[in-house]
Design a protein around this motif. Sequence first.
Motif, short mmCIF file in Angstrom:
data_model
loop_
_atom_site.label_atom_id
_atom_site.label_comp_id
_atom_site.label_asym_id
_atom_site.label_seq_id
_atom_site.Cartn_x
_atom_site.Cartn_y
_atom_site.Cartn_z
N GLY A 78 43.40 39.34 50.77
CA GLY A 78 44.21 40.46 50.32
C GLY A 78 43.94 41.72 51.12
O GLY A 78 42.91 41.84 51.79
N ILE A 79 44.89 42.65 51.04
CA ILE A 79 44.77 43.94 51.71
C ILE A 79 44.65 45.00 50.63
O ILE A 79 45.44 45.05 49.67
N TYR A 80 43.66 45.87 50.76
CA TYR A 80 43.36 46.91 49.78
C TYR A 80 44.57 47.79 49.49
O TYR A 80 45.31 48.15 50.40
N GLN A 81 44.73 48.14 48.19
CA GLN A 81 45.75 49.11 47.80
C GLN A 81 45.14 50.30 47.07
O GLN A 81 45.38 51.43 47.47
N THR A 82 44.38 50.08 46.00
CA THR A 82 43.76 51.19 45.28
C THR A 82 42.66 50.68 44.36
O THR A 82 42.67 49.50 43.98
N VAL A 83 41.74 51.55 43.99
CA VAL A 83 40.71 51.22 43.01
C VAL A 83 41.28 51.50 41.62
O VAL A 83 41.84 52.56 41.37
N VAL A 84 41.16 50.53 40.73
CA VAL A 84 41.60 50.71 39.35
C VAL A 84 40.41 51.10 38.48
O VAL A 84 40.47 52.04 37.69
N THR A 85 39.30 50.38 38.61
CA THR A 85 38.06 50.71 37.92
C THR A 85 36.95 50.75 38.95
O THR A 85 36.71 49.75 39.63
N GLY A 86 36.32 51.86 39.10
CA GLY A 86 35.24 51.99 40.08
C GLY A 86 35.32 53.34 40.77
O GLY A 86 36.24 54.12 40.54
N PRO A 87 34.35 53.62 41.61
CA PRO A 87 34.31 54.92 42.29
C PRO A 87 35.45 55.07 43.29
O PRO A 87 35.87 54.10 43.93
N ASP A 88 35.95 56.29 43.41
CA ASP A 88 37.04 56.57 44.35
C ASP A 88 36.66 56.20 45.78
O ASP A 88 37.52 55.82 46.58
N ALA A 89 35.38 56.32 46.10
CA ALA A 89 34.92 56.04 47.46
C ALA A 89 34.94 54.55 47.80
O ALA A 89 34.76 54.19 48.96
N MET A 90 35.14 53.69 46.80
CA MET A 90 35.13 52.25 47.03
C MET A 90 36.50 51.82 47.56
O MET A 90 37.36 51.36 46.82
N GLN A 91 36.70 51.99 48.85
CA GLN A 91 37.97 51.64 49.47
C GLN A 91 37.70 50.64 50.58
O GLN A 91 36.98 50.94 51.53
N TRP A 92 38.29 49.48 50.46
CA TRP A 92 38.11 48.40 51.44
C TRP A 92 39.41 48.20 52.18
O TRP A 92 40.49 48.36 51.61
N HIS A 93 39.31 47.84 53.44
CA HIS A 93 40.52 47.55 54.20
C HIS A 93 41.05 46.16 53.88
O HIS A 93 42.25 45.97 53.71
N ASP A 94 40.15 45.19 53.83
CA ASP A 94 40.54 43.81 53.57
C ASP A 94 39.51 43.15 52.67
O ASP A 94 38.36 43.58 52.60
N GLY A 95 39.94 42.08 52.03
CA GLY A 95 39.02 41.26 51.25
C GLY A 95 39.48 39.82 51.32
O GLY A 95 40.66 39.54 51.55
N PHE A 96 38.51 38.91 51.18
CA PHE A 96 38.87 37.50 51.11
C PHE A 96 37.76 36.73 50.42
O PHE A 96 36.64 37.22 50.28
N ILE A 97 38.10 35.54 49.96
CA ILE A 97 37.12 34.63 49.38
C ILE A 97 37.08 33.39 50.26
O ILE A 97 38.09 32.72 50.46
N ALA A 98 35.89 33.14 50.81
CA ALA A 98 35.65 31.95 51.62
C ALA A 98 34.98 30.90 50.75
O ALA A 98 34.09 31.22 49.96
N SER A 99 35.40 29.67 50.89
CA SER A 99 34.83 28.56 50.16
C SER A 99 34.05 27.68 51.12
O SER A 99 34.51 27.41 52.24
N TYR A 100 32.86 27.26 50.68
CA TYR A 100 32.03 26.34 51.46
C TYR A 100 31.71 25.14 50.57
O TYR A 100 31.47 25.31 49.37
N PRO A 101 31.65 23.94 51.14
CA PRO A 101 31.34 22.76 50.34
C PRO A 101 29.92 22.81 49.76
O PRO A 101 29.65 22.15 48.77
N SER A 102 29.06 23.63 50.38
CA SER A 102 27.70 23.79 49.89
C SER A 102 27.08 25.01 50.57
O SER A 102 27.55 25.45 51.63
N ALA A 103 26.02 25.53 49.97
CA ALA A 103 25.28 26.60 50.63
C ALA A 103 24.67 26.08 51.92
O ALA A 103 24.53 26.83 52.90
N ALA A 104 24.31 24.80 51.95
CA ALA A 104 23.76 24.21 53.18
C ALA A 104 24.77 24.33 54.33
O ALA A 104 24.39 24.56 55.48
#
Length: 143
Positions: A78-104
């Motif tokens: 996803g691409i950041y739009q706005t903070v709903v709950t949290g500090p105003d300074a918490m602004q990210w450009h991008d976010g994603f969730i990576a999945s791994y079959p294991s921590a190994a």
Amino acid sequence: MTDIYIDPSRANFEAFKDLPRDEPIHMLNLLQYRDKADYPSGHDHAEKGWSGRRAYEEYGKTSGPIFRRVGGSILWRGIYQTVVTGPDAMQWHDGFIASYPSAAAFFEMVKDADYQAAVVNRTAALSDSRLVRFSPSEGGEGF
């Protein structure tokens, strides 16, 4: 002043290593890019004038084959739009969730020599980041 995080602290990485290595993990990545990438002097990309976003794209290009080889995949991006709950300074450009079959698998990736060469692009790209490990669980309609 807000703390800046690019690489894991020794304590955080030790805590990560102490968790089970034989089960799937999801890694939440929150990214804030530098205006201009900050490569070490003498690096091949140091004089290219790349933006942080462009340097992160290079990280994705060069680390992607290793990520896929260990069984990694992107579940959500996803691409950041706005903070709903949290500090105003918490602004990210991008976010994603990576999945791994294991921590190994994650450890296999970060120990790979080609990955270690690629990660310089990530470091040059980011002004701040968060990397948070989660244990996957079932989704659904409720919270």
